[in-house]
Design an enzyme around this catalytic site. Structure first.
Site, PDB file in Angstrom:
ATOM      1  N   ARG A  98       0.833  -1.217   0.000  1.00  0.00           N
ATOM      2  CA  ARG A  98       0.000   0.000   0.000  1.00  0.00           C
ATOM      3  C   ARG A  98       0.861   1.258   0.000  1.00  0.00           C
ATOM      4  O   ARG A  98       0.538   2.257  -0.659  1.00  0.00           O
ATOM      5  CB  ARG A  98      -0.903  -0.030   1.240  1.00  0.00           C
ATOM      6  CG  ARG A  98      -1.920   1.098   1.313  1.00  0.00           C
ATOM      7  CD  ARG A  98      -2.883   0.883   2.473  1.00  0.00           C
ATOM      8  NE  ARG A  98      -3.719   2.046   2.689  1.00  0.00           N
ATOM      9  CZ  ARG A  98      -3.890   2.646   3.853  1.00  0.00           C
ATOM     10  NH1 ARG A  98      -3.282   2.165   4.933  1.00  0.00           N
ATOM     11  NH2 ARG A  98      -4.661   3.714   3.968  1.00  0.00           N
ATOM     12  N   HIS A 102       0.389   3.972  -2.967  1.00  0.00           N
ATOM     13  CA  HIS A 102      -0.166   5.296  -2.685  1.00  0.00           C
ATOM     14  C   HIS A 102       0.815   6.411  -3.001  1.00  0.00           C
ATOM     15  O   HIS A 102       0.401   7.553  -3.215  1.00  0.00           O
ATOM     16  CB  HIS A 102      -0.617   5.372  -1.220  1.00  0.00           C
ATOM     17  CG  HIS A 102      -1.930   4.685  -0.984  1.00  0.00           C
ATOM     18  ND1 HIS A 102      -2.901   5.175  -0.126  1.00  0.00           N
ATOM     19  CD2 HIS A 102      -2.457   3.560  -1.519  1.00  0.00           C
ATOM     20  CE1 HIS A 102      -3.949   4.361  -0.140  1.00  0.00           C
ATOM     21  NE2 HIS A 102      -3.693   3.368  -0.977  1.00  0.00           N
ATOM     22  N   HIS A 231      -5.438  -7.441  -3.622  1.00  0.00           N
ATOM     23  CA  HIS A 231      -6.269  -7.571  -2.426  1.00  0.00           C
ATOM     24  C   HIS A 231      -6.218  -8.981  -1.854  1.00  0.00           C
ATOM     25  O   HIS A 231      -6.790  -9.234  -0.794  1.00  0.00           O
ATOM     26  CB  HIS A 231      -7.725  -7.195  -2.745  1.00  0.00           C
ATOM     27  CG  HIS A 231      -7.985  -5.732  -2.670  1.00  0.00           C
ATOM     28  ND1 HIS A 231      -9.105  -5.132  -3.216  1.00  0.00           N
ATOM     29  CD2 HIS A 231      -7.271  -4.724  -2.103  1.00  0.00           C
ATOM     30  CE1 HIS A 231      -9.068  -3.833  -3.003  1.00  0.00           C
ATOM     31  NE2 HIS A 231      -7.953  -3.563  -2.330  1.00  0.00           N
ATOM     32  N   TRP A 263      -9.756 -10.195   2.549  1.00  0.00           N
ATOM     33  CA  TRP A 263     -10.444 -10.599   1.325  1.00  0.00           C
ATOM     34  C   TRP A 263     -10.308 -12.098   1.093  1.00  0.00           C
ATOM     35  O   TRP A 263     -11.116 -12.693   0.400  1.00  0.00           O
ATOM     36  CB  TRP A 263      -9.869  -9.852   0.125  1.00  0.00           C
ATOM     37  CG  TRP A 263     -10.267  -8.423   0.004  1.00  0.00           C
ATOM     38  CD1 TRP A 263     -11.287  -7.914  -0.756  1.00  0.00           C
ATOM     39  CD2 TRP A 263      -9.635  -7.295   0.614  1.00  0.00           C
ATOM     40  NE1 TRP A 263     -11.335  -6.542  -0.633  1.00  0.00           N
ATOM     41  CE2 TRP A 263     -10.321  -6.131   0.205  1.00  0.00           C
ATOM     42  CE3 TRP A 263      -8.548  -7.147   1.489  1.00  0.00           C
ATOM     43  CZ2 TRP A 263      -9.968  -4.855   0.621  1.00  0.00           C
ATOM     44  CZ3 TRP A 263      -8.205  -5.875   1.905  1.00  0.00           C
ATOM     45  CH2 TRP A 263      -8.902  -4.752   1.470  1.00  0.00           C
ATOM     46  N   ASP A 311     -14.653  -4.219  -5.502  1.00  0.00           N
ATOM     47  CA  ASP A 311     -14.333  -5.623  -5.780  1.00  0.00           C
ATOM     48  C   ASP A 311     -15.440  -6.258  -6.619  1.00  0.00           C
ATOM     49  O   ASP A 311     -15.178  -6.954  -7.607  1.00  0.00           O
ATOM     50  CB  ASP A 311     -14.185  -6.408  -4.476  1.00  0.00           C
ATOM     51  CG  ASP A 311     -13.075  -5.886  -3.587  1.00  0.00           C
ATOM     52  OD1 ASP A 311     -12.009  -5.546  -4.129  1.00  0.00           O
ATOM     53  OD2 ASP A 311     -13.274  -5.827  -2.369  1.00  0.00           O
TER      54      ASP A 311
END
Length: 462
Positions: A98, A102, A231, A263, A311
């Site tokens: 992440r 980002h 994910h 997930w 998703d």
């Protein structure tokens, strides 16, 4: 609180461009600070004049100032090993992915100037960007990675963020990513991109929102779906993203900090489970509903695995669905497309020094497992084993060479089948067999001994 923590953790803003221009050559007038800035983790190396000052005055030579690469390759390789150890001890794979995403995901292809265009430039280390709503919780990633940056000052934040992200994917079982390095850092908080460029998990029209965000970066539908497959790692936490449960049966005991909603079941393993779980969810749980977006997402109390509106859009939108179903059925295809998409995302908006970037892998050829090899000859076997390293055995120590009798036969041909049969028949004639040793014949042994003694006696008598 976050601002105070970030202020103590992150570097202070560098001097203004005008202050820097007072200390470097007047000809280096640029819109933004030079990538050779010491604040950007770069070094100036000057070459001594080739001629004396008098010769230079006559136009025979000039003092040359040379800028080195943005990051030192040796330090990046060492940092990669430290990141691997960090991943093993803290299980921080998801947040490192992440962090890299980002930092690069703010890129706008319609803005040409750097660093206004956003992208992978290390700006996420500044509180001005770290405080964006979509970056909630990433202060924890910076706290983990900052000691490595302090240990290796010759690398940029922009490279370190992307190195950590790629290493996390690979260490979690994902594909080898074709990464390059040499990204230049921004040097001031004023160079951070505006808020609102990162995706939202629950927009009014999820598919349209995904396209709006990723098309702005220059990515297409296939790359959107492939990147969504990341994910398969990690969890959503309500205190950070506003999504997910406080804990589930898959996350209540960790590893790492417990809690959140994942997930996938094995949320520290990178594979195509995300697409498989989504496909099963779509087929088994809501096959009678026309649109997945009709589900009350935040009220699925019985649902242990997380499904966000973005998703669900992957199996709802016709174009996305083609790739999502393909990746659910073919992990190799997913790994290939993901590796290319991740590397492309990590380069977005970056300014490289050298301009072409550089790789940390000296050997860029395909791996041996991808190529068909012929069985080596007897002469080549010894050479191949002798040159084996730990890397040839998936990290294990080199294995001893197996003994092969034919290797030491000096080219002599093997016995024929007929000769083998003859020897076998003679062996069995004395009472032996291949399954048990030949038994002793005591009477025969005694007769042979007596005959020998008689022979010796006759010799002595003569």
């Amino acid at each position: 609180m976050a601002e105070r923590l970030a202020a103590s953790l992150l570097p202070a803003a560098s001097p203004s461009p005008s202050a820097r221009r007072a200390t470097v050559a007047a000809a280096a007038a640029a819109s933004f600070p030079s990538p050779c800035s010491a604040r950007a983790g770069l070094r100036l190396r000057s070459r001594p004049p080739l001629f004396s000052q008098k010769a230079a005055g006559r136009g025979c030579g000039l003092r040359v100032v040379r800028c080195m690469a943005a990051s030192d390759a040796a330090q990046l390789k060492a940092a990669r090993e430290d990141i691997k150890e960090l991943l093993k001890s803290t299980y921080c794979h998801p947040i490192m992915v992440r962090l890299g995403w980002h930092d690069s995901g703010t890129y706008d292809k319609d803005i040409k100037d750097w660093p206004q265009r956003g992208g992978a430039n290390g700006s996420l280390r500044f509180d001005a960007e770290l405080s964006h709503g979509a970056n909630a919780g990433l202060i924890n990633a910076l706290k983990l990675i900052q000691p490595i940056k302090d240990k290796y000052p010759g690398i940029t934040y922009a490279d370190l963020f992307q190195l950590a992200s790629a290493t996390a994917i690979e260490e979690a079982g994902g594909p080898k990513l074709p990464m390059k390095y040499g990204r230049v850092d921004v040097t001031a908080a004023e160079q951070c991109p505006p808020e609102g460029r990162l995706p939202d998990a629950g927009p009014r029209d999820p598919a349209e929102h995904l396209r709006e965000v990723f098309y702005r970066m220059g990515l297409d539908d296939k790359e959107i779906v492939a990147l969504s497959g990341a994910h398969t790692l990690g969890r959503a936490r309500p205190d950070r993203s506003g999504w997910g449960k406080l804990e589930t049966k898959y996350t209540k005991d960790g590893p790492g900090e417990p809690g959140g909603q994942s997930w996938t079941v094995e949320w520290l393993k990178f594979d195509n489970s995300y697409f498989k779980e989504m496909k099963l969810f779509f087929l088994n749980e809501i096959q009678d509903m026309k649109f997945l977006s009709q589900l009350p997402w935040k009220e699925q109390k019985e649902q242990d695995l997380l499904v966000l509106p973005t998703d669900a859009a992957l199996f709802e939108d016709p174009s996305f669905k083609v790739y999502a179903e393909k990746y659910a059925d073919d992990q190799e295809a997913f790994f290939k497309d993901y590796g290319e998409a991740h590397a492309k995302l990590s380069d977005l908006g970056a300014k490289f020094d050298p301009p072409e970037g550089f790789s940390l892998d000296d050997d860029t050829s395909s791996s041996p497992s991808d190529e068909k090899t012929e069985e080596p000859t007897l002469v080549a076997v010894g050479a191949a084993v002798a040159t084996a390293t730990a890397d040839d055995n998936n990290g294990a120590a080199p294995q001893p060479e197996p003994f092969v009798a034919a290797k030491y036969s000096y080219g002599k041909r093997e016995l024929s089948d007929a000769m083998k049969q003859k020897i076998r028949a003679e062996y069995e004639g004395f009472g032996g067999s291949p399954d048990k040793p030949m038994q002793s014949n005591y009477f025969l042994n005694i007769m042979i001994l007596i005959a020998g003694l008689a022979f010796l006696t006759s010799l002595l008598g003569n």
